[in-house]
Design a protein around this motif. Structure first.
Motif, PDB file in Angstrom:
ATOM      1  N   LYS A  80     -60.808  -1.248  10.049  1.00 24.58           N
ATOM      2  CA  LYS A  80     -61.243  -2.232  11.046  1.00 24.58           C
ATOM      3  C   LYS A  80     -62.761  -2.365  11.103  1.00 24.58           C
ATOM      4  N   THR A  81     -63.450  -1.777  10.135  1.00 22.02           N
ATOM      5  CA  THR A  81     -64.910  -1.798  10.113  1.00 22.02           C
ATOM      6  C   THR A  81     -65.382  -2.582   8.896  1.00 22.02           C
ATOM      7  N   SER A  82     -66.380  -3.411   9.113  1.00 26.18           N
ATOM      8  CA  SER A  82     -66.905  -4.187   7.986  1.00 26.18           C
ATOM      9  C   SER A  82     -67.926  -3.360   7.208  1.00 26.18           C
ATOM     10  N   VAL A  83     -68.218  -3.819   6.017  1.00 25.79           N
ATOM     11  CA  VAL A  83     -69.198  -3.142   5.174  1.00 25.79           C
ATOM     12  C   VAL A  83     -70.582  -3.259   5.811  1.00 25.79           C
ATOM     13  N   CYS A  84     -71.522  -2.507   5.305  1.00 19.95           N
ATOM     14  CA  CYS A  84     -72.887  -2.511   5.839  1.00 19.95           C
ATOM     15  C   CYS A  84     -73.504  -3.903   5.717  1.00 19.95           C
ATOM     16  N   LYS A  85     -74.086  -4.377   6.801  1.00 18.70           N
ATOM     17  CA  LYS A  85     -74.724  -5.703   6.791  1.00 18.70           C
ATOM     18  C   LYS A  85     -75.968  -5.726   5.917  1.00 18.70           C
ATOM     19  N   LYS A  86     -76.626  -4.578   5.787  1.00 16.51           N
ATOM     20  CA  LYS A  86     -77.891  -4.536   5.060  1.00 16.51           C
ATOM     21  C   LYS A  86     -77.702  -4.439   3.544  1.00 16.51           C
ATOM     22  N   CYS A  87     -76.791  -3.567   3.089  1.00 18.84           N
ATOM     23  CA  CYS A  87     -76.674  -3.329   1.648  1.00 18.84           C
ATOM     24  C   CYS A  87     -75.276  -3.578   1.083  1.00 18.84           C
ATOM     25  N   ASN A  88     -74.334  -3.975   1.929  1.00 20.43           N
ATOM     26  CA  ASN A  88     -72.947  -4.250   1.529  1.00 20.43           C
ATOM     27  C   ASN A  88     -72.214  -3.032   0.979  1.00 20.43           C
ATOM     28  N   ASN A  89     -72.680  -1.841   1.304  1.00 24.50           N
ATOM     29  CA  ASN A  89     -71.990  -0.631   0.882  1.00 24.50           C
ATOM     30  C   ASN A  89     -70.805  -0.389   1.810  1.00 24.50           C
ATOM     31  N   ASP A  90     -69.718   0.143   1.270  1.00 21.38           N
ATOM     32  CA  ASP A  90     -68.549   0.405   2.105  1.00 21.38           C
ATOM     33  C   ASP A  90     -68.375   1.887   2.434  1.00 21.38           C
ATOM     34  N   LYS A  91     -69.272   2.736   1.968  1.00 19.18           N
ATOM     35  CA  LYS A  91     -69.185   4.176   2.232  1.00 19.18           C
ATOM     36  C   LYS A  91     -69.941   4.504   3.516  1.00 19.18           C
ATOM     37  N   MET A  92     -69.201   4.973   4.521  1.00 24.85           N
ATOM     38  CA  MET A  92     -69.762   5.269   5.838  1.00 24.85           C
ATOM     39  C   MET A  92     -69.522   6.734   6.185  1.00 24.85           C
ATOM     40  N   GLN A  93     -70.297   7.209   7.162  1.00 24.50           N
ATOM     41  CA  GLN A  93     -70.112   8.559   7.668  1.00 24.50           C
ATOM     42  C   GLN A  93     -70.405   8.555   9.155  1.00 24.50           C
ATOM     43  N   LEU A  94     -69.813   9.510   9.859  1.00 21.90           N
ATOM     44  CA  LEU A  94     -70.162   9.659  11.268  1.00 21.90           C
ATOM     45  C   LEU A  94     -71.555  10.243  11.330  1.00 21.90           C
ATOM     46  N   TRP A  95     -72.297   9.865  12.359  1.00 19.42           N
ATOM     47  CA  TRP A  95     -73.654  10.378  12.467  1.00 19.42           C
ATOM     48  C   TRP A  95     -73.917  11.026  13.813  1.00 19.42           C
ATOM     49  N   ASN A  96     -73.334  10.486  14.880  1.00 25.56           N
ATOM     50  CA  ASN A  96     -73.579  11.035  16.209  1.00 25.56           C
ATOM     51  C   ASN A  96     -72.534  10.486  17.157  1.00 25.56           C
ATOM     52  N   TYR A  97     -72.504  11.035  18.360  1.00 22.33           N
ATOM     53  CA  TYR A  97     -71.593  10.511  19.373  1.00 22.33           C
ATOM     54  C   TYR A  97     -72.038  10.979  20.746  1.00 22.33           C
ATOM     55  N   GLN A  98     -71.545  10.289  21.744  1.00 20.86           N
ATOM     56  CA  GLN A  98     -71.642  10.734  23.129  1.00 20.86           C
ATOM     57  C   GLN A  98     -70.254  10.634  23.714  1.00 20.86           C
ATOM     58  N   GLN A  99     -69.849  11.655  24.420  1.00 20.16           N
ATOM     59  CA  GLN A  99     -68.502  11.728  24.956  1.00 20.16           C
ATOM     60  C   GLN A  99     -68.192  10.559  25.892  1.00 20.16           C
ATOM     61  N   GLU A 100     -69.224   9.939  26.461  1.00 14.46           N
ATOM     62  CA  GLU A 100     -69.009   8.827  27.395  1.00 14.46           C
ATOM     63  C   GLU A 100     -68.477   7.582  26.701  1.00 14.46           C
ATOM     64  N   GLY A 101     -68.477   7.547  25.402  1.00 11.14           N
ATOM     65  CA  GLY A 101     -67.881   6.403  24.731  1.00 11.14           C
ATOM     66  C   GLY A 101     -68.712   5.759  23.646  1.00 11.14           C
ATOM     67  N   LEU A 102     -69.694   6.460  23.093  1.00  3.37           N
ATOM     68  CA  LEU A 102     -70.494   5.913  21.991  1.00  3.37           C
ATOM     69  C   LEU A 102     -70.237   6.716  20.716  1.00  3.37           C
ATOM     70  N   LEU A 103     -70.020   5.988  19.626  1.00  2.00           N
ATOM     71  CA  LEU A 103     -69.805   6.603  18.326  1.00  2.00           C
ATOM     72  C   LEU A 103     -70.775   5.949  17.344  1.00  2.00           C
ATOM     73  N   VAL A 104     -71.650   6.764  16.742  1.00  2.00           N
ATOM     74  CA  VAL A 104     -72.636   6.235  15.798  1.00  2.00           C
ATOM     75  C   VAL A 104     -72.130   6.499  14.382  1.00  2.00           C
ATOM     76  N   VAL A 105     -72.059   5.425  13.602  1.00  5.93           N
ATOM     77  CA  VAL A 105     -71.630   5.477  12.213  1.00  5.93           C
ATOM     78  C   VAL A 105     -72.829   5.091  11.359  1.00  5.93           C
ATOM     79  N   ARG A 106     -72.957   5.724  10.208  1.00  6.45           N
ATOM     80  CA  ARG A 106     -74.123   5.488   9.357  1.00  6.45           C
ATOM     81  C   ARG A 106     -73.679   5.093   7.959  1.00  6.45           C
ATOM     82  N   CYS A 107     -74.367   4.123   7.385  1.00  7.48           N
ATOM     83  CA  CYS A 107     -74.147   3.750   5.988  1.00  7.48           C
ATOM     84  C   CYS A 107     -74.694   4.887   5.115  1.00  7.48           C
ATOM     85  N   ARG A 108     -73.903   5.341   4.171  1.00 12.23           N
ATOM     86  CA  ARG A 108     -74.329   6.457   3.328  1.00 12.23           C
ATOM     87  C   ARG A 108     -75.356   6.034   2.290  1.00 12.23           C
ATOM     88  N   SER A 109     -75.494   4.734   2.072  1.00  9.38           N
ATOM     89  CA  SER A 109     -76.437   4.259   1.074  1.00  9.38           C
ATOM     90  C   SER A 109     -77.810   3.983   1.684  1.00  9.38           C
TER      91      SER A 109
END
Length: 198
Positions: A80-109
């Motif tokens: 349900k996630t689109s590829v990176c808008k900047k480089c069109n890479n499809d490889k993602m990783q989790l990067w950070n989160y807050q229990q209140e409801g924020l999830l940070v995902v990072r492009c691996r490229s």
């Protein structure tokens, strides 16, 4: 001068004769000592570490199962996630989160961050509920990566622990592949969450 030279030659001959006489005995004793050390280490200590690692895994099988569940949730999020808008890479990783409801995902490229909220995707809340235990498990893996427990965990979790550093962000190992086409609703990008301290 000649007498000192003769004395030096006699001393050298006596040292040489000593090593010729005692050398084989020293070599055999050092070989036996080394073999005893290796038998002790690989026969007793290493097998004891492996036994303790297996017991730890049996006692904490719930943590391992939660990690595997999180991995499946990340695969579903990737659908349900689109590829990176900047480089069109499809490889993602989790990067950070807050229990209140924020999830940070990072492009691996290109390392661009995307922040999801539970309003963006129903999977975010499920992923957040698994993060604390997954973080704990990855930290244990990093701490013991050169020992039997770390190697057993890496094998069970399918994580390559050889490139891990002790200062690794524990979320870096949580990867997923994003869907190829762009979605109509995009996540909010470049919102930085205060780094979670484990």
């Amino acid at each position: 001068m000649l007498s000192s030279l003769l004395t030096s030659i006699q001393e050298a001959e006596s040292v040489q004769s000593f090593f010729i006489a005692v050398g084989p005995l020293l070599l055999v004793s050092m070989t036996i000592s080394s073999m005893l050390f290796f038998f002790w280490y690989f026969g007793f200590t290493l097998s004891e570490q492996r036994r303790k690692a297996r017991w730890w895994l049996v006692d904490n099988i719930g943590l391992v199962q939660q990690y595997k569940d999180l991995d499946e949730l990340l695969d579903a999020l990737g659908q349900k996630t689109s590829v990176c808008k900047k480089c069109n890479n499809d490889k993602m990783q989790l990067w950070n989160y807050q229990q209140e409801g924020l999830l940070v995902v990072r492009c691996r490229s290109c390392k661009m961050n995307y922040t999801f909220t539970k309003e963006h995707n129903e999977l975010v809340q499920l992923i957040l509920s698994q993060m604390e235990d997954a973080t704990k498990l990855v930290n244990i893996l990093v701490r013991y990566r050169y020992q039997a427990l770390g190697k057993l965990l890496a094998r069970n979790l399918s994580i390559d622990a050889s490139a891990m550093r002790s200062e690794i962000n524990p979320f870096e190992v949580l990867h997923f592949t994003a869907r190829k086409e762009r979605l109509r609703t995009e996540p909010v990008n470049d919102i930085h969450v205060e780094f979670y301290v484990v």
